[in-house]
Design an enzyme around this catalytic site. Structure first.
Site, mmCIF file in Angstrom:
data_model
loop_
_atom_site.group_PDB
_atom_site.id
_atom_site.type_symbol
_atom_site.label_atom_id
_atom_site.label_comp_id
_atom_site.label_asym_id
_atom_site.label_seq_id
_atom_site.Cartn_x
_atom_site.Cartn_y
_atom_site.Cartn_z
ATOM 1 N N GLY A 187 0.801 -1.225 0.000
ATOM 2 C CA GLY A 187 0.000 0.000 0.000
ATOM 3 C C GLY A 187 0.826 1.263 0.000
ATOM 4 O O GLY A 187 1.685 1.445 0.842
ATOM 5 N N SER A 188 0.575 2.182 -0.931
ATOM 6 C CA SER A 188 1.470 3.323 -1.069
ATOM 7 C C SER A 188 0.968 4.310 -2.116
ATOM 8 O O SER A 188 -0.197 4.297 -2.481
ATOM 9 C CB SER A 188 2.861 2.814 -1.434
ATOM 10 O OG SER A 188 2.762 1.769 -2.389
#
Length: 233
Positions: A187-188
């Site tokens: 996640g980013s």
């Protein structure tokens, strides 16, 4: 065989050790109880899915800027590129692509050119969809000089869950458009700073495919602020 390939994608080498760990834990869980074991199987499959690395068909037409990440456009606004890249202190149009834990997290070069700078900076781990993530979160920034002499910056930003940015390239490397240059685990967000005077051709909330979706054309005009905003996720 083609049907199997539709559902089973290649896995990036960065994910092998994580899948191995998940599989080992799953084996141990089966020794305790089948219910926990099957939960482990589900998590192992999810881990494999997270590190998938499907092939992409990058548009061949010259002058295009391509999305570096799968995800959703969360911000379009003027911003100064990270100071550590040594680029001019001039606001450029920044397009941010937010990646959830369900997106493919392999990052691809938005343009072809020479990597002139790679700069890592530690930081915090705010939700990557927030505007302040660009300034405060852990990040790794690249400057790419194109054949026409213009620079484009792309920044890998860690998020609330992501705690590990991986970059495969160093200054002096030559990148092709759509070529893999890194990934961010779990996640980013990716920020692209378009060259001065280039307008984005995407909108906030639009779904992006790394290596395929066109963000902008390098010959387009000056960006207006009509799309400025923020998407929270």
């Amino acid at each position: 065989m083609n049907m199997i390939g539709t559902f089973i994608k290649p896995m990036h080498p960065e994910g092998r050790k994580f899948v191995a760990i998940f599989a080992a834990v799953t084996f141990g869980l089966f020794l305790l109880t089948p219910i926990l074991g099957w939960i482990g199987v589900g998590l192992t499959v999810w881990c494999y899915y997270f590190f998938r690395d499907p092939e992409r068909v990058t548009p061949a037409r010259p002058g295009l800027v391509i999305s570096p990440a799968d995800g959703v456009v969360s911000l379009i606004e003027p911003a100064v590129p990270p100071a550590e890249l040594g680029l001019p202190d001039v606001p450029l149009t920044r397009v941010s692509v937010f990646m959830s834990v369900f997106n493919c997290h392999v990052n691809r070069a938005p343009v072809a050119g020479e990597v002139t700078a790679v700069a890592y900076r530690p930081g915090k781990f705010f939700n990557a969809s927030l505007d302040k993530a660009s300034a405060d979160n852990e990040r790794n920034s690249l400057a790419i000089r194109m054949e026409d002499g213009r620079d484009l910056a792309v920044v890998q930003i860690a998020g609330l869950v992501a705690r590990r940015i991986v970059c495969f390239v160093k200054p002096g490397a030559q990148l092709g458009r759509g070529e893999r240059f890194g990934l961010i685990r779990f996640g980013s967000r990716l920020d692209v700073y378009l060259p001065e005077g280039v307008s984005p051709q995407v909108e906030i909330g639009q779904t992006m495919i790394a290596g395929e979706t066109v963000i902008a054309e390098l010959g387009t005009g000056v960006h207006t602020d009509q799309n400025k905003g923020e998407l929270h996720g």
